[in-house]
Design a protein around this motif. Sequence first.
Motif, PDB file in Angstrom:
ATOM      1  N   VAL A   1       0.842  -1.190   0.000  1.00  0.00           N
ATOM      2  CA  VAL A   1       0.000   0.000   0.000  1.00  0.00           C
ATOM      3  C   VAL A   1       0.879   1.242   0.000  1.00  0.00           C
ATOM      4  CG1 VAL A   1      -1.688   1.333   1.311  1.00  0.00           C
ATOM      5  CG2 VAL A   1      -1.909  -1.152   1.151  1.00  0.00           C
ATOM      6  N   VAL A   2       0.660   2.139  -0.951  1.00  0.00           N
ATOM      7  CA  VAL A   2       1.450   3.368  -1.036  1.00  0.00           C
ATOM      8  C   VAL A   2       0.608   4.614  -0.773  1.00  0.00           C
ATOM      9  CG1 VAL A   2       3.111   2.347  -2.624  1.00  0.00           C
ATOM     10  CG2 VAL A   2       1.114   3.540  -3.545  1.00  0.00           C
ATOM     11  N   GLU A   3      -0.695   4.470  -0.692  1.00  0.00           N
ATOM     12  CA  GLU A   3      -1.567   5.596  -0.401  1.00  0.00           C
ATOM     13  C   GLU A   3      -2.860   5.077   0.191  1.00  0.00           C
ATOM     14  OE1 GLU A   3      -2.495   7.656  -3.991  1.00  0.00           O
ATOM     15  OE2 GLU A   3      -3.314   5.895  -4.985  1.00  0.00           O
ATOM     16  N   ALA A   4      -3.596   5.963   0.846  1.00  0.00           N
ATOM     17  CA  ALA A   4      -4.871   5.585   1.452  1.00  0.00           C
ATOM     18  C   ALA A   4      -5.831   6.748   1.341  1.00  0.00           C
ATOM     19  CB  ALA A   4      -4.674   5.183   2.919  1.00  0.00           C
ATOM     20  N   GLU A   5      -7.113   6.429   1.337  1.00  0.00           N
ATOM     21  CA  GLU A   5      -8.148   7.468   1.326  1.00  0.00           C
ATOM     22  C   GLU A   5      -8.523   7.798   2.769  1.00  0.00           C
ATOM     23  OE1 GLU A   5     -12.778   8.220  -0.089  1.00  0.00           O
ATOM     24  OE2 GLU A   5     -11.766   6.323  -0.555  1.00  0.00           O
ATOM     25  N   ILE A   6      -8.511   9.053   3.096  1.00  0.00           N
ATOM     26  CA  ILE A   6      -8.955   9.488   4.422  1.00  0.00           C
ATOM     27  C   ILE A   6     -10.471   9.620   4.367  1.00  0.00           C
ATOM     28  CG2 ILE A   6      -8.716  11.204   6.239  1.00  0.00           C
ATOM     29  CD1 ILE A   6      -6.151   9.595   5.540  1.00  0.00           C
TER      30      ILE A   6
ATOM     31  N   THR B   1     -24.437  -2.941   5.341  1.00  0.00           N
ATOM     32  CA  THR B   1     -24.068  -2.261   6.580  1.00  0.00           C
ATOM     33  C   THR B   1     -24.395  -0.778   6.440  1.00  0.00           C
ATOM     34  OG1 THR B   1     -21.814  -1.623   5.922  1.00  0.00           O
ATOM     35  CG2 THR B   1     -22.125  -3.876   6.745  1.00  0.00           C
ATOM     36  N   ASP B   2     -24.205  -0.037   7.524  1.00  0.00           N
ATOM     37  CA  ASP B   2     -24.448   1.407   7.478  1.00  0.00           C
ATOM     38  C   ASP B   2     -23.484   2.100   6.526  1.00  0.00           C
ATOM     39  OD1 ASP B   2     -26.468   1.131   9.303  1.00  0.00           O
ATOM     40  OD2 ASP B   2     -25.239   1.650  11.044  1.00  0.00           O
ATOM     41  N   GLN B   3     -22.293   1.498   6.308  1.00  0.00           N
ATOM     42  CA  GLN B   3     -21.304   2.089   5.417  1.00  0.00           C
ATOM     43  C   GLN B   3     -21.504   1.687   3.962  1.00  0.00           C
ATOM     44  OE1 GLN B   3     -20.246   0.390   8.390  1.00  0.00           O
ATOM     45  NE2 GLN B   3     -20.462   2.394   9.360  1.00  0.00           N
TER      46      GLN B   3
ATOM     47  N   ALA C   1      -4.167  17.311   7.050  1.00  0.00           N
ATOM     48  CA  ALA C   1      -3.592  17.123   5.717  1.00  0.00           C
ATOM     49  C   ALA C   1      -4.561  17.383   4.576  1.00  0.00           C
ATOM     50  CB  ALA C   1      -3.024  15.711   5.592  1.00  0.00           C
ATOM     51  N   CYS C   2      -5.801  16.957   4.707  1.00  0.00           N
ATOM     52  CA  CYS C   2      -6.682  16.960   3.534  1.00  0.00           C
ATOM     53  C   CYS C   2      -8.130  16.902   3.979  1.00  0.00           C
ATOM     54  CB  CYS C   2      -6.344  15.773   2.627  1.00  0.00           C
ATOM     55  SG  CYS C   2      -6.515  14.164   3.443  1.00  0.00           S
ATOM     56  N   GLU C   3      -9.015  16.884   3.004  1.00  0.00           N
ATOM     57  CA  GLU C   3     -10.438  16.740   3.277  1.00  0.00           C
ATOM     58  C   GLU C   3     -10.814  15.266   3.254  1.00  0.00           C
ATOM     59  OE1 GLU C   3     -12.618  18.952   0.445  1.00  0.00           O
ATOM     60  OE2 GLU C   3     -11.937  20.910   1.153  1.00  0.00           O
ATOM     61  N   GLU C   4     -11.967  14.954   3.803  1.00  0.00           N
ATOM     62  CA  GLU C   4     -12.482  13.589   3.715  1.00  0.00           C
ATOM     63  C   GLU C   4     -12.674  13.213   2.248  1.00  0.00           C
ATOM     64  OE1 GLU C   4     -16.033  13.351   6.028  1.00  0.00           O
ATOM     65  OE2 GLU C   4     -14.965  13.386   7.950  1.00  0.00           O
ATOM     66  N   GLY C   5     -12.237  12.005   1.907  1.00  0.00           N
ATOM     67  CA  GLY C   5     -12.344  11.541   0.531  1.00  0.00           C
ATOM     68  C   GLY C   5     -11.084  11.739  -0.276  1.00  0.00           C
ATOM     69  N   ASP C   6     -10.112  12.499   0.248  1.00  0.00           N
ATOM     70  CA  ASP C   6      -8.850  12.711  -0.470  1.00  0.00           C
ATOM     71  C   ASP C   6      -7.898  11.548  -0.228  1.00  0.00           C
ATOM     72  OD1 ASP C   6      -9.759  15.082  -1.441  1.00  0.00           O
ATOM     73  OD2 ASP C   6      -8.674  16.345  -0.011  1.00  0.00           O
ATOM     74  N   MET C   7      -7.017  11.317  -1.214  1.00  0.00           N
ATOM     75  CA  MET C   7      -5.983  10.301  -1.091  1.00  0.00           C
ATOM     76  C   MET C   7      -4.739  10.936  -0.490  1.00  0.00           C
ATOM     77  SD  MET C   7      -7.648   7.733  -2.334  1.00  0.00           S
ATOM     78  CE  MET C   7      -6.358   6.480  -2.419  1.00  0.00           C
ATOM     79  N   LEU C   8      -4.080  10.192   0.403  1.00  0.00           N
ATOM     80  CA  LEU C   8      -2.870  10.679   1.056  1.00  0.00           C
ATOM     81  C   LEU C   8      -1.787   9.627   0.927  1.00  0.00           C
ATOM     82  CD1 LEU C   8      -1.902  13.155   2.717  1.00  0.00           C
ATOM     83  CD2 LEU C   8      -2.388  11.808   4.775  1.00  0.00           C
ATOM     84  N   ALA C   9      -0.583  10.056   0.574  1.00  0.00           N
ATOM     85  CA  ALA C   9       0.536   9.129   0.391  1.00  0.00           C
ATOM     86  C   ALA C   9       1.053   8.646   1.738  1.00  0.00           C
ATOM     87  CB  ALA C   9       1.658   9.810  -0.385  1.00  0.00           C
ATOM     88  N   VAL C  10       1.476   7.379   1.763  1.00  0.00           N
ATOM     89  CA  VAL C  10       2.152   6.857   2.941  1.00  0.00           C
ATOM     90  C   VAL C  10       3.391   7.710   3.198  1.00  0.00           C
ATOM     91  CG1 VAL C  10       3.488   4.900   3.824  1.00  0.00           C
ATOM     92  CG2 VAL C  10       1.301   4.506   2.676  1.00  0.00           C
ATOM     93  N   GLY C  11       3.581   8.142   4.439  1.00  0.00           N
ATOM     94  CA  GLY C  11       4.729   8.964   4.791  1.00  0.00           C
ATOM     95  C   GLY C  11       4.453  10.449   4.755  1.00  0.00           C
TER      96      GLY C  11
ATOM     97  N   GLY D   1     -14.896   6.780   0.410  1.00  0.00           N
ATOM     98  CA  GLY D   1     -14.815   5.562   1.201  1.00  0.00           C
ATOM     99  C   GLY D   1     -15.382   4.350   0.502  1.00  0.00           C
ATOM    100  N   LEU D   2     -16.117   3.555   1.266  1.00  0.00           N
ATOM    101  CA  LEU D   2     -16.655   2.308   0.749  1.00  0.00           C
ATOM    102  C   LEU D   2     -17.616   2.546  -0.409  1.00  0.00           C
ATOM    103  CD1 LEU D   2     -16.787  -0.761   1.053  1.00  0.00           C
ATOM    104  CD2 LEU D   2     -18.641  -0.445   2.698  1.00  0.00           C
ATOM    105  N   ARG D   3     -18.393   3.643  -0.331  1.00  0.00           N
ATOM    106  CA  ARG D   3     -19.342   3.936  -1.413  1.00  0.00           C
ATOM    107  C   ARG D   3     -18.603   4.178  -2.727  1.00  0.00           C
ATOM    108  NH1 ARG D   3     -24.088   2.391  -1.243  1.00  0.00           N
ATOM    109  NH2 ARG D   3     -23.290   1.333  -3.019  1.00  0.00           N
ATOM    110  N   ARG D   4     -17.445   4.844  -2.657  1.00  0.00           N
ATOM    111  CA  ARG D   4     -16.640   5.084  -3.857  1.00  0.00           C
ATOM    112  C   ARG D   4     -16.090   3.775  -4.409  1.00  0.00           C
ATOM    113  NH1 ARG D   4     -11.442   5.062  -4.499  1.00  0.00           N
ATOM    114  NH2 ARG D   4     -11.058   5.072  -2.261  1.00  0.00           N
ATOM    115  N   VAL D   5     -15.603   2.897  -3.520  1.00  0.00           N
ATOM    116  CA  VAL D   5     -15.066   1.607  -3.956  1.00  0.00           C
ATOM    117  C   VAL D   5     -16.153   0.767  -4.619  1.00  0.00           C
ATOM    118  CG1 VAL D   5     -14.029  -0.559  -3.167  1.00  0.00           C
ATOM    119  CG2 VAL D   5     -13.234   1.619  -2.235  1.00  0.00           C
ATOM    120  N   ILE D   6     -17.345   0.750  -4.012  1.00  0.00           N
ATOM    121  CA  ILE D   6     -18.456  -0.004  -4.594  1.00  0.00           C
ATOM    122  C   ILE D   6     -18.790   0.541  -5.980  1.00  0.00           C
ATOM    123  CG2 ILE D   6     -20.927  -0.490  -4.383  1.00  0.00           C
ATOM    124  CD1 ILE D   6     -20.519  -0.520  -1.331  1.00  0.00           C
ATOM    125  N   ALA D   7     -18.853   1.868  -6.097  1.00  0.00           N
ATOM    126  CA  ALA D   7     -19.180   2.480  -7.387  1.00  0.00           C
ATOM    127  C   ALA D   7     -18.166   2.091  -8.453  1.00  0.00           C
ATOM    128  CB  ALA D   7     -19.246   3.996  -7.236  1.00  0.00           C
TER     129      ALA D   7
END
Length: 427
Positions: free
Chosen positions: A15-20, A298-300, A61-71, A205-211
């Motif tokens: 994993v090199v990045e994650a969504e907040i 689920t709720d998410q 660092a960012c808004e909800e839904g933004d991608m952030l690099a590891v480190g 988040g999960l809704r974006r991944v599902i889409a």
Amino acid sequence: MGIYRFKLPDIGEGVVEAEITSWHVKLGDTVEEDQPLADAMTDKATIELTSPVDGVIKTIACEEGDMLAVGADLVVLEIEGDGEDDDAEETEAAEAPTPKPAPLENKSTATPPPVPTAPRRTSDKVQASPAVRKRADAMNIDLADVPHAGARIEHSDLDAFLLSEREDAKLTSTQSAPAAPPEKPAAAKAESHLAEGETRIKVIGLRRVIAQRMQEAKRHIPHFTYVEEIDVTALEAFRARTNEKSADNKPKLTVLPLIIRALAETLKDWPQFNALYQDEAGYVSRFEDINLGIATQTDQGLIVPVLKRAQTLSMWQMANEIARLAEAARTNTLSTEDLKGATTTLTSLGPLGGIVTTPVINRPEVAIFGPNKIRKTLALEDGEIVERKVMNFSISCDHRVIDGYDAAAMMAELRARLEDPARIFLL
């Protein structure tokens, strides 16, 4: 007072990045050690990030839904006592200014940075952390090409390098392309303004991944859905008798374990439905074990934990494991292992299941099974009108690897087992 920079940790597994996906703090909040700061979602799992120190939130660092690099800095905290040496960072910034990095695009849509045309130089002698090396390798960047002012390459250096590459590409495109038409007047941009009564909800988040996954499935897979009507009167009577005689320490059986047991027996003769189509590599993988994804609301959003080796489980083992997975999905405590390895999927809304569904396949699987709700109906039997319990059972298939005839024949065998419960347990 000092400054502490809490960076997005190396989550591992490439994993090199994650969504907040959500923040639990805001600017100015006072936080304690181990207090939740944010939730971060990767392709593999959602993790809660907690503060390693006591302090006051100075930057986020960012808004909800933004991608952030590891480190990269997740938050900067003001702490008691000595913090990090900001003077060194300011000196480095003065020597090699690094603009604020734009959030990284999602992996499924991101355009990789241009690959250098010159022969790649070895980067073995370049100093960088394992996380920086892993991120650079994932983006096909030679660390020897990355300018840096410090003793070793940091994530901020990678961000600046990516940004400069994008700006160079944009400049080249602008120089070679014809002049852009004049910007449209503000009236033409009305669609960007909120309409009266409109509410906009960011897809994260999960809704974006599902889409994304649903879009990929519909774009790549030519679906067809086949529906069979099944008389489950005998099955429901069998389930009722079993629940009456079961021990108090056993859960009450729903119809789901019986359906799964019948499905597992049927797929022994129809392995092409328990398979993955690796279309880009050009082969289909079939499996002896039925690792059944159980779509859980689920709720998410929709989560699909995996019932492992379903063909080896008794009805009670299935009931217990399904209950465990469903509860873990609802409480967001599923492990990475609980979500891996599905070879086919079953989706059911239970009593809300409607008359017919046309479920979307979870790519690269080739089929998805959809039992609908059980309903009462009147039927003519030996000249008499009788009440029966029936259920429509849907299956969506990838027409590239499964023919309609095979779907109909397989479903006929499944129907025979469900209409005569004794056959579910006959080997």
